[in-house]
Write an enzyme that holds these catalytic residues in place. Sequence first.
Site, PDB file in Angstrom:
ATOM      1  N   ASP A  39       0.867  -1.175   0.000  1.00  0.00           N
ATOM      2  CA  ASP A  39       0.000   0.000   0.000  1.00  0.00           C
ATOM      3  C   ASP A  39       0.908   1.231   0.000  1.00  0.00           C
ATOM      4  O   ASP A  39       1.627   1.477   0.973  1.00  0.00           O
ATOM      5  CB  ASP A  39      -0.889  -0.030   1.252  1.00  0.00           C
ATOM      6  CG  ASP A  39      -1.842   1.152   1.316  1.00  0.00           C
ATOM      7  OD1 ASP A  39      -1.635   2.134   0.573  1.00  0.00           O
ATOM      8  OD2 ASP A  39      -2.790   1.093   2.109  1.00  0.00           O
ATOM      9  N   TYR A  64      -5.453   6.799  -7.505  1.00  0.00           N
ATOM     10  CA  TYR A  64      -6.905   6.867  -7.318  1.00  0.00           C
ATOM     11  C   TYR A  64      -7.435   7.470  -8.614  1.00  0.00           C
ATOM     12  O   TYR A  64      -7.180   8.643  -8.901  1.00  0.00           O
ATOM     13  CB  TYR A  64      -7.246   7.752  -6.112  1.00  0.00           C
ATOM     14  CG  TYR A  64      -8.722   7.850  -5.844  1.00  0.00           C
ATOM     15  CD1 TYR A  64      -9.305   7.157  -4.782  1.00  0.00           C
ATOM     16  CD2 TYR A  64      -9.547   8.617  -6.660  1.00  0.00           C
ATOM     17  CE1 TYR A  64     -10.682   7.233  -4.547  1.00  0.00           C
ATOM     18  CE2 TYR A  64     -10.917   8.694  -6.439  1.00  0.00           C
ATOM     19  CZ  TYR A  64     -11.468   8.001  -5.382  1.00  0.00           C
ATOM     20  OH  TYR A  64     -12.820   8.078  -5.152  1.00  0.00           O
ATOM     21  N   THR A 104      -1.511  13.193 -15.330  1.00  0.00           N
ATOM     22  CA  THR A 104      -2.708  13.320 -16.169  1.00  0.00           C
ATOM     23  C   THR A 104      -2.848  14.668 -16.873  1.00  0.00           C
ATOM     24  O   THR A 104      -2.358  15.691 -16.381  1.00  0.00           O
ATOM     25  CB  THR A 104      -3.951  13.096 -15.279  1.00  0.00           C
ATOM     26  OG1 THR A 104      -5.130  13.416 -15.990  1.00  0.00           O
ATOM     27  CG2 THR A 104      -3.919  13.980 -14.045  1.00  0.00           C
ATOM     28  N   TYR A 128      -9.662  15.094  -8.600  1.00  0.00           N
ATOM     29  CA  TYR A 128      -8.667  14.149  -9.136  1.00  0.00           C
ATOM     30  C   TYR A 128      -7.461  14.917  -9.694  1.00  0.00           C
ATOM     31  O   TYR A 128      -6.311  14.633  -9.342  1.00  0.00           O
ATOM     32  CB  TYR A 128      -9.330  13.287 -10.217  1.00  0.00           C
ATOM     33  CG  TYR A 128      -8.372  12.481 -11.061  1.00  0.00           C
ATOM     34  CD1 TYR A 128      -7.738  11.349 -10.539  1.00  0.00           C
ATOM     35  CD2 TYR A 128      -8.094  12.836 -12.382  1.00  0.00           C
ATOM     36  CE1 TYR A 128      -6.846  10.604 -11.321  1.00  0.00           C
ATOM     37  CE2 TYR A 128      -7.212  12.102 -13.167  1.00  0.00           C
ATOM     38  CZ  TYR A 128      -6.597  10.987 -12.631  1.00  0.00           C
ATOM     39  OH  TYR A 128      -5.718  10.259 -13.402  1.00  0.00           O
TER      40      TYR A 128
HETATM   41  N1  NAI Z   1      -7.252   5.911 -16.722  1.00  0.00           N
HETATM   42  C1  NAI Z   1      -7.094   7.074 -17.353  1.00  0.00           C
HETATM   43  O1  NAI Z   1      -7.889   7.446 -18.231  1.00  0.00           O
HETATM   44  C2  NAI Z   1      -5.933   7.955 -17.034  1.00  0.00           C
HETATM   45  C3  NAI Z   1      -4.951   7.561 -16.141  1.00  0.00           C
HETATM   46  N2  NAI Z   1      -3.902   8.389 -15.871  1.00  0.00           N
HETATM   47  C4  NAI Z   1      -2.882   7.973 -14.893  1.00  0.00           C
HETATM   48  O2  NAI Z   1      -2.235   6.815 -15.403  1.00  0.00           O
HETATM   49  C5  NAI Z   1      -1.815   5.982 -14.317  1.00  0.00           C
HETATM   50  C6  NAI Z   1      -2.284   4.567 -14.561  1.00  0.00           C
HETATM   51  O3  NAI Z   1      -3.700   4.576 -14.644  1.00  0.00           O
HETATM   52  P1  NAI Z   1      -4.566   3.252 -14.860  1.00  0.00           P
HETATM   53  O4  NAI Z   1      -3.681   2.093 -15.105  1.00  0.00           O
HETATM   54  O5  NAI Z   1      -5.637   3.612 -15.809  1.00  0.00           O
HETATM   55  O6  NAI Z   1      -5.213   3.132 -13.399  1.00  0.00           O
HETATM   56  P2  NAI Z   1      -6.101   1.953 -12.813  1.00  0.00           P
HETATM   57  O7  NAI Z   1      -7.193   2.605 -12.033  1.00  0.00           O
HETATM   58  O8  NAI Z   1      -6.432   0.966 -13.855  1.00  0.00           O
HETATM   59  O9  NAI Z   1      -5.083   1.256 -11.801  1.00  0.00           O
HETATM   60  C7  NAI Z   1      -4.662   1.857 -10.621  1.00  0.00           C
HETATM   61  C8  NAI Z   1      -4.193   0.757  -9.694  1.00  0.00           C
HETATM   62  O10 NAI Z   1      -3.712   1.374  -8.497  1.00  0.00           O
HETATM   63  C9  NAI Z   1      -4.043   0.524  -7.427  1.00  0.00           C
HETATM   64  N3  NAI Z   1      -4.016   1.268  -6.163  1.00  0.00           N
HETATM   65  C10 NAI Z   1      -4.940   2.138  -5.693  1.00  0.00           C
HETATM   66  N4  NAI Z   1      -4.591   2.560  -4.464  1.00  0.00           N
HETATM   67  C11 NAI Z   1      -3.407   1.969  -4.167  1.00  0.00           C
HETATM   68  C12 NAI Z   1      -2.539   2.022  -3.037  1.00  0.00           C
HETATM   69  N5  NAI Z   1      -2.839   2.756  -1.954  1.00  0.00           N
HETATM   70  N6  NAI Z   1      -1.404   1.284  -3.053  1.00  0.00           N
HETATM   71  C13 NAI Z   1      -1.105   0.512  -4.134  1.00  0.00           C
HETATM   72  N7  NAI Z   1      -1.899   0.418  -5.231  1.00  0.00           N
HETATM   73  C14 NAI Z   1      -3.033   1.149  -5.240  1.00  0.00           C
HETATM   74  C15 NAI Z   1      -5.438   0.007  -7.773  1.00  0.00           C
HETATM   75  O11 NAI Z   1      -5.756  -1.179  -7.047  1.00  0.00           O
HETATM   76  C16 NAI Z   1      -5.304  -0.226  -9.268  1.00  0.00           C
HETATM   77  O12 NAI Z   1      -4.929  -1.564  -9.574  1.00  0.00           O
HETATM   78  C17 NAI Z   1      -2.355   6.652 -13.054  1.00  0.00           C
HETATM   79  O13 NAI Z   1      -1.344   7.435 -12.481  1.00  0.00           O
HETATM   80  C18 NAI Z   1      -3.452   7.560 -13.562  1.00  0.00           C
HETATM   81  O14 NAI Z   1      -3.673   8.671 -12.705  1.00  0.00           O
HETATM   82  C19 NAI Z   1      -3.744   9.603 -16.485  1.00  0.00           C
HETATM   83  C20 NAI Z   1      -4.671  10.044 -17.376  1.00  0.00           C
HETATM   84  C21 NAI Z   1      -5.852   9.269 -17.733  1.00  0.00           C
END
Ligand code: NAI
Length: 303
Positions: A39, A64, A104, A128
């Site tokens: 975490d 998040y 982002t 966010y």
């Molecule tokens: N999804 C989108 O459209 C966009 C995403 N991003 C950024 O890209 C990156 C990757 O995004 P995604 O893969 O889409 O996100 P996602 O939501 O698919 O995955 C995020 C992961 O972080 C984990 N997580 C949450 N809290 C946690 C904690 N306290 N400790 C450890 N793990 C934790 C969750 O369980 C999840 O598996 C992030 O930084 C996000 O902010 C940026 C722009 C758009």
Amino acid sequence: MIKNILVTGANGQLGSEIKQLSESLSNYHFTFTDVDELDITNKQDIESFIIANKIHIIINCAAYTAVDKAESEKQLADEINHFAVKYLAEVAKAKHVQLIHISTDYVFDGKGFKPYTDEDDKNPLNVYGKTKLEGEKALLEINPEGAVIVRTSWVYSSFGNNFVKTMLRLGEDKMELNVICDQVGAPTYARDLASCILQNLLDPTNKEAMVYHFTNEGVCSWYDFALEIMSLGEKECKVKPIPTSAYPTPAQRPFYSLLDKSKIKEDYNIDIPYWKSSLKKCIEKIQIDSSESLNFKDAKQEK
Ligand SMILES: NC(=O)C1=CN([C@@H]2O[C@H](COP(=O)(O)OP(=O)(O)OC[C@H]3O[C@@H](n4cnc5c(N)ncnc54)[C@H](O)[C@@H]3O)[C@@H](O)[C@H]2O)C=CC1
């Protein structure tokens, strides 16, 4: 020397793509964690993990990401997107670990009319975006050597839940769908971003933290994106354009959030795929994955 890489948030879209692509890389040893294993809001746990596993590089895919829910869960969003990034940066600096962090397009307010460079004014419109910006600021202030922030937008993948999968599902059930046509940006296939990180960002030369922008090439509205998804997915559902004002959401979103990618393209001499080509690849993968899982279910039933 084989370098040890820690990927946090590894069950998410980007983390899952990195996991799959890492299988072909032999000069690195990867450890994948999500919140159950590590975490990132617990600084002591980060530090112990880094030491115990002799980590050289952290790729922080944890975040998040529930943009609307964040409006009512500000504290939790802040802990994960801001304070946890500060902890990662502090540990990275103290232990000489390279940190690659993802941010982002929502750090910008979308009132511009030309692609945002990394230095343009930040003015997030929603919780966010604000928490992600605070995370960026903390990292840049602590400034671990070799650290990189990659801002991206509209991320989708064959893993996890996202706009592409939602459109494909709704396209199956509905004859008609309204989609916003006045928010403009660029989609990003998480696989392309994962590939860019693994191919270019693991051997840094930068002494100071850097900020890059990465999305697929081109520009579209959510409406254009939905039309292309329906076409590639061979769905008959009619997509109708609507303005943002007709679809109120708890979080306000930028109207224009195209990111200028020239810095990453020039520094690493890379070509980035056009959004429609990448979308095609992702939809083909979703279709293969879903037919394989149907075959698996059939085989299980026959037993
Ligand atoms: N999804 C989108 O459209 C966009 C995403 N991003 C950024 O890209 C990156 C990757 O995004 P995604 O893969 O889409 O996100 P996602 O939501 O698919 O995955 C995020 C992961 O972080 C984990 N997580 C949450 N809290 C946690 C904690 N306290 N400790 C450890 N793990 C934790 C969750 O369980 C999840 O598996 C992030 O930084 C996000 O902010 C940026 C722009 C758009």
